[in-house]
Structures are given as C-alpha cells and as structure tokens.
Design a protein around this motif. Structure first.
Motif, mmCIF file in Angstrom:
data_model
loop_
_atom_site.group_PDB
_atom_site.id
_atom_site.type_symbol
_atom_site.label_atom_id
_atom_site.label_comp_id
_atom_site.label_asym_id
_atom_site.label_seq_id
_atom_site.Cartn_x
_atom_site.Cartn_y
_atom_site.Cartn_z
ATOM 1 N N GLU A 1 0.841 -1.010 0.101
ATOM 2 C CA GLU A 1 -0.035 -0.120 -0.096
ATOM 3 C C GLU A 1 0.946 1.267 -0.199
ATOM 4 O O GLU A 1 0.362 2.412 -0.513
ATOM 5 N N TRP B 1 -10.098 3.465 -3.526
ATOM 6 C CA TRP B 1 -11.048 3.010 -2.557
ATOM 7 C C TRP B 1 -12.227 3.435 -2.722
ATOM 8 O O TRP B 1 -13.358 3.168 -1.945
ATOM 9 N N VAL C 1 -5.426 0.754 4.140
ATOM 10 C CA VAL C 1 -6.162 -0.260 3.708
ATOM 11 C C VAL C 1 -5.934 -1.603 4.664
ATOM 12 O O VAL C 1 -6.750 -2.166 5.383
ATOM 13 N N ALA D 1 -11.027 0.505 3.626
ATOM 14 C CA ALA D 1 -11.842 -0.266 2.764
ATOM 15 C C ALA D 1 -12.773 -1.155 3.890
ATOM 16 O O ALA D 1 -12.057 -1.263 5.053
ATOM 17 N N ALA E 1 -10.565 -5.591 2.370
ATOM 18 C CA ALA E 1 -9.340 -5.677 2.760
ATOM 19 C C ALA E 1 -8.609 -6.905 2.999
ATOM 20 O O ALA E 1 -7.560 -7.204 2.860
#
Lengths: 437, 329
Positions: free
Chosen positions: A224, A240, A392, A398, A403
C-alpha cells in the motif's frame, strides 16, 4: 424396595451428570476470550463491585503499558470499578477481531472494544451491534479537538462509532543509520534511488530491505505504501472510492516495483513476523524496513537507538494514517462505566498518558508535544501539514471483506510475482466490494 | 412387543442424555452449518436469504481455496506414508525383545502427549533456515556442522512447488489427451508442506508405533516358527505373514491419522501460518480466515461442509467395513 431405590438413585445421577455436561458445553461457547482480571483500585470496594470490560489486542510492550496508563487515569476518576482487560494477541488485531466477532454475535459483547477508525466499522454491522456516539462527541466537544480528516474517516452512515485515541503512520521507511553512514548513502526518496541504494547494500552483503510476512498482512502493508508512492495521494484515495480504476497502469507499475523490491528482501521473510524482521536492523544485518510507526515503540523497548526514519520513497508529504478507536457495544453490560471509559479515552489526560508509551501521536490536536520522543514530534508535525490518506491494511480505507481479499492477493503475489493475475484479482476484489463495476 | 422391564427403562435413561447432547451439539450444528452454507450470510448480522449452491460455486473458483485443496492432499499423502512407515519400523525394532523396551516405548510415544501448537513452534524454530547474512539456524546448522551443507534448504520459507512443466514431454503428452491442466503448480507438491509433514510425523509416528506394537504382540509365535520351519526368510515372514495380519491395524491407523491430517489447523497456524504464497495454507485455516476475519459466514460454512464431506469419504467406507466384519463375527 431397595431395588427401586437404587434405580431412582441411578436415574438421578444420570440426569445430574447430563446437566453438568450440558452446562459445560454452554459455558465453553460463551467464554471465548481469555480475560486477565486486574485487582480493583479501591480495596474497600462494595460487594456488588462495578465492572468494565475493555477488549483490545494490546498485549505486550509499549501498547500494554499505554493501555494500563489509561486504566490508571480511569481508576483515579472512577474508584471501585474493576477493569477486566480482555486482550487477544496478534498483529493488526487479526486474531482479536475473530474472537470479537463471535462474542458480538453470541450476545456476549465486551463493554468497549478496540476498532480501527474508518470503514472497518462496517464489519461489525453497527446498526445491530454498536451504539452511535454522537451524543458523547457533543457533550465532550470532541468535534473541535480532532482534525477534520479524522472526523470524516470516523463517520460512517452519518454517525460516529468510535472514540479515537491515537494516530499511527503506516508509510515510514526505517533504516539503520550506521549502515547508511558507513556506506555514504542517503535514505532514498524515489524508487529509482531505492534500487541504487539497495544494489550498493547488496554488494556489501547487507540485506537491503528486511521484511517479515508470517502473519499474512505485512505484504499488503508494504504494497500500500508503494501504491501511494506511485500514484500519489489523490489517485490512491480514489482506488477505494472507485475514482481510480485498479486496472490503471499506475497499479501495474506499482506491482512491478514491489516485485523488484522483493528481490532485495531477506529470503526467510515468510518465517518471520514484522518485529523478527526488524531485528535484522537492530543487529546491523539489514538496512531498511517499511513498517508503521509502532516500530518506533518496538525499537525503544529493545533499547535500540541507531535507527533513522524517512517517508517511504515517493511518499513525502503524504501521511498514510490509521487510528485506533474504542467503540461502544449496543446494550453493554455496564453502560455507565463504559461511557466513563470513552470519556477518558477521548480526553487530553487519557491520550497524553497513552500515546507516549504506545509510540503513537494523539488523535487530539492539543496534546503536549514535550511528552513525546523525537520521532513522534516529527510525526505530529507531518500530521499537521501532510495530505492524509487512509490505510487499507489497517482498516481505514475499505470494508473488512475487501481488505481481506486485498491482503490475500498481495500475500500470493509475494511469491508468485504474477503481475497480471494479481492486478485482475485486485480489480475483482473491488468489484466484489461493489465499488468498481 | 417386549414388555418395558425395569432394566430397559434404565438402559434408555442412561443413553438418553448423551444421545440428546450429541444430537443437538454435533448433528444439530452440522445441520445448521449446512443450512448456513446455502444462505447469503455475508455480514456479522445473520442474513438467511437462501442462495442455493452459489457459495460452493464461488469457493471452487478462488485460487487460495484451490491451493488449499492441493496442500491438504500433499499433506495427507506424505503424512500417512511417513507415519505408517516410521511407526511400523519402530514397532518392529522394539518388538525384537530388546533391553529397556519400556523406556524406548515411552520415548517414542511421548511426543503425542504434546500439543500440536508446541510442536509447531518448536519445529518452526528448528527448521528456520537463516540467511546468508545471519548464518544458518537449527537443522540447517546441523547439516552444515555434519559436513552435509548441500542439504541446507529454505524449508517452509522456500516457495517451491514441484509440478509437471507444461513444456516437458509429459506436459505436452497430457495436453494432447486434454489433461493439460494437470501440468500446473495447482496440481503440484508444495515443498514447504513437507516441513509441516516432518513436524506432524515426529508427533504422531510414536502413536502409530504403539498401535503396530500391539498388533505385533497379538500375532502368535507359532505362526512365525511354522514359517521358519518351512524355510521362510525373515523378510518373507514379514512380507507374507506379519504385514497381511496387521491389515486391520493399518486400516485403523489410516482412519485415525487421515482425519487428523484432513482437519489439521493448530499445527499449521503455530508453525507456518499460510506460508509463502499460501504454500502451507489448509482449508481449516482458510475457513477461520473467511468466517471470522473476512466476515463471509456462509462461505466459511461451505468450507466446513466440504471438509466434512472429504473426511466422510475416508470414514464411511471404514464404518461400513467394520460393521460387516462385526456381523460376520
């Protein structure tokens, strides 16, 4: 006569044993969490002791110390309340959340429990299992003391569901200062620089990037930050919300970058947890580690001071945030005590007691910075001026099922290296979450 | 109809509580799990909308689940082979009327008294490979010191999957007869799983030994002596007399070990977790992840039912077989 007496006795004992077995079964189902009870602060507590059960995954080190510091403040203000500290170990709360889910559905909720601020709240079906905290926010004036970005992260379906106690940053590059000084290197600010540095370190027989992926979420965490570094803050946030497509060439590029990065990682990463990976840094055998700033607290607990920090390449000016908050169960067993707890969690005193020990910055903007160490002071400064994006892997960006799908896709990618298939899986996860079409 | 005697009332009363408990807590919950797997229960709050077999259809398209099935097959086959052969070997050795037999029997049996979690943690450390920078650890270090450095390997951290390459002759042959899909890592053998097999075998082979030893002691000496009089070699005695006579033991061992391996969870979680690229992931762990972490309760129930069916495939023929032999006796 004696014969029928014996029969009666036998029947009686059979049913008694049966009843014992049945209650034992029922008991086993409800006592899901190991609870470490603490002695009440006031020794002269009345017989009908008041209780408060707090559920978290802060079991060790600075996290546990911080939680206990908050308990101390609570006990001083609420004498005679026995705090039941129900903790379940496991990084990022992976195990704790499983236990919590069974307790909520089983009708045996803890009074208040740890919850990552953000869309993770969706997992707990807030309508059914949680109590909105809008009144508490109003009475405590919390809307004025938390930053706007955080408040919008906390709001779900128009309500507040948790009181945030801290802010963590996920996109930090930790490095061994000695190794960098010895080799005349500077922490990389771009991915190109990263690979130049990594190549130089590799030639010296040092692990350029240390990684621990045993628990399954760490790979997603690293990726991420690469996504952020490749796409930038706005496009990353768009992933997202559906504004950025997962089929975007930027995502392809990020996957390629990550794949290349993994060739510079320690080969035994799947045997290690993140902290066992960070041990390479402490031992001077590894140079860089991408992890959240709980690493700072971990280094401190190891009395290790030779570490430096920088944003992950491409992440300068962006703060990948996650926040731990405490939620209130619907119809908690001890409602008054739980409300008092949430007031402590949101208070200046509570957060100033908790955060320096936990190794995080206050969710409130009015904490006394002199209580914090150098890293946390710099993080607090960045929190004020950086663009804030939700993490995330840590429940902010999310819903949990998305996730989880993301986490699995990235865990698989760490060994398969199949860019096209992974990108397709990430896109599918977005579709399954009904955000992409 | 027979009269209800006091004894009959008593026997019914004795059985009823446990029968009711099992009916509710075993079969009742199996039934509920089966029902849940057919619903749209995808959030913490139950949603019992009926969706038929959709969850199952979805499960089999998920790559992680496909890999889990592969891993379970790998684990079960290797674990059974290793346990049976090691267990049988130990039993034969101990059966030679050696001195201190009781001591050896206890030593081999003790690992079984340990929890799988402890076994998992210990073997995780023993098989931790180390890296170039840290030097070797555990078993790798042992290899190195013993001059067997070439045996060093990444154990459960090396994501090696042995499979038929689609470019190999066999792969091309399979493609020509429409079985090309077999030449993929999804139908391979996962090397990290072998590390788990080693740990599990260490724990369970002593138990297998105990079963075989009991069997061996039940074979009358006259049979061996008669064979020796007939001029059979020791190997022939085992091959044609002992092993066939031990068939019921082998069958029981396969059933007991087989259902352990198909449902394995704690050992894998404590030792390797999902492993690199899900190379040591198993259905039971995926069920836990799906249900309690991913909140897909219906899908999790589906996985549970699939595990149940797989175990049933193993157990039911055995139950039928033993029921028949009982009738014959």
């Amino acid at each position: 006569m004696s014969h029928s007496k014996r029969l009666l006795f036998l029947l009686f004992s059979v049913f008694t044993i049966g009843a014992i077995v049945l209650t034992a079964c029922g008991g086993a189902a409800t006592t899901a969490a190991p609870a470490a009870t603490q002695a009440p602060a006031a020794t002269q507590a009345p017989a009908a002791a008041k209780k408060l059960e707090i559920f978290s995954w802060w079991t060790a080190g600075g996290e546990a110390d911080g939680l206990n510091a908050m308990f101390d403040i609570y006990k001083a203000a609420n004498p005679g309340v026995e705090i039941i500290n129900a903790t379940v170990a496991g990084g990022a709360g992976t195990n704790a959340k499983a236990v919590l889910a069974t307790r909520l559905t089983g009708g045996d909720p803890p009074d208040s429990f740890q919850l990552h601020a953000g869309l993770e709240v969706e997992k707990y079906s807030p309508d059914q299992y949680l109590q909105p905290l809008d009144d508490l926010y109003a009475s405590e004036g919390l809307e004025k003391v938390f930053p706007k970005d955080l408040l919008s992260l906390l709001k779900y379906q128009g309500h507040y569901w948790g009181v945030p106690v801290n802010i963590h940053r996920a996109n930090v590059l930790w490095y061994n200062k000695q190794i960098f000084a010895d080799n005349n290197l500077k922490p990389p600010t771009t991915f190109d620089e990263f690979f130049t540095v990594a190549e130089a370190l590799k030639a010296k027989g040092i692990v350029p990037l240390v990684l621990g992926t045993k628990e399954g979420w760490e790979s997603g965490h690293t990726f991420e930050t690469i996504l952020i570094g490749t796409l930038g803050a706005e496009a990353y946030k768009g992933l997202w919300t559906g504004k950025t497509q997962w089929t975007d060439p930027g995502v392809t590029q990020a996957l390629e970058t990550y794949k290349k990065m993994l060739t510079y990682a320690n080969t035994d990463h799947s045997a290690l947890t993140w902290s066992e990976g960070a041990q390479y840094l402490v031992d001077g055998k590894g140079a860089m580690h991408i992890m959240g700033d709980w690493t700072d607290g971990w280094f401190t607990s190891k009395s290790y001071k030779g570490y430096g920090w920088a944003p992950v390449p491409g992440n300068a000016g962006i703060f990948d945030a996650l926040s731990d908050s405490f939620a209130l169960a619907k119809n908690p067993p001890h409602a008054d005590e739980a409300t008092a707890w949430l007031k402590v969690a949101g208070s200046k005193a509570g957060q100033e007691a908790f955060n320096p020990k936990k190794g995080s910055i206050c969710a409130r903007t009015d904490c006394d910075l002199s209580l914090f160490n150098d890293y946390l002071k710099s993080a607090a400064g960045d929190w004020q001026k950086d663009a804030i994006v939700p993490s995330v892997t840590h429940g902010a960006a999310a819903i949990e099922s998305w996730a989880t799908a993301y986490k699995d896709a990235m865990a698989l990618f760490a060994t398969s290296g199949d860019v096209a298939a992974t990108q397709a899986a990430l896109q599918q996860a977005c579709v399954d979450a009904k955000t992409c079409k | 109809m027979r009269r209800l005697t006091r004894d009959r009332i008593l026997s019914i009363a004795l059985i009823t509580p446990s029968a009711v408990a099992i009916l509710v807590f075993v079969y009742g919950f199996i039934g509920f799990t089966g029902f849940a797997s057919l619903t749209h229960w995808d959030t913490l709050f139950p949603d019992y909308t009926f969706v038929g077999l959709r969850n199952y259809a979805k499960l089999f398209t998920i790559e992680r689940f496909q890999l889990d099935l592969r891993n379970t097959v790998t684990f079960t086959v290797f674990f059974l082979l290793a346990c049976l052969s090691v267990g049988f070997g130990l039993a034969v050795l101990i059966d030679q009327r050696i001195k201190g037999e009781g001591l050896f029997r206890s030593i081999f049996l003790f690992p079984m008294a340990i929890s799988f979690v402890v076994t998992g943690v210990v073997w995780r450390w023993l098989l931790a490979p180390g890296t170039e920078q840290t030097g070797s650890y555990g078993v790798n270090l042992l290899f190195e010191q013993a001059g067997l450095g070439f045996l060093r390997n990444g154990w459960y951290t090396a994501p090696i999957i042995w499979h038929i390459s689609s470019e190999s002759t066999l792969g091309i042959l399979l493609q020509s007869i429409g079985l090309g899909f077999l030449a993929s890592p999804k139908f391979g053998i996962s090397w990290p799983m072998v590390s788990v097999v080693i740990a599990a075998t260490w724990q369970m082979s002593g138990y297998t030994m105990a079963m075989y030893l009991a069997g061996l002691r039940g074979i009358p000496d006259e049979l061996r002596e008669a064979a020796r009089v007939d001029g059979a070699t020791e190997f022939q005695i085992y091959r044609y007399i002992i092993v066939p006579l031990l068939t019921p033991i082998t069958l029981s061992a396969v059933i007991i070990l087989g259902h352990i391996s198909l449902k394995i969870f704690d050992l894998v979680v404590a030792m390797t977790g999902s492993g690199p690229g899900f190379s040591t992931d198993v259905p039971a762990f995926y069920m836990f992840d799906t249900t309690f972490r991913g909140n897909h309760f219906a899908e999790g129930a589906g996985i549970a039912i699939i595990i149940l069916l797989v175990v049933a495939v193993l157990i039911i023929p055995y139950l039928i077989y033993s029921a028949r032999t009982e009738v014959q006796q």
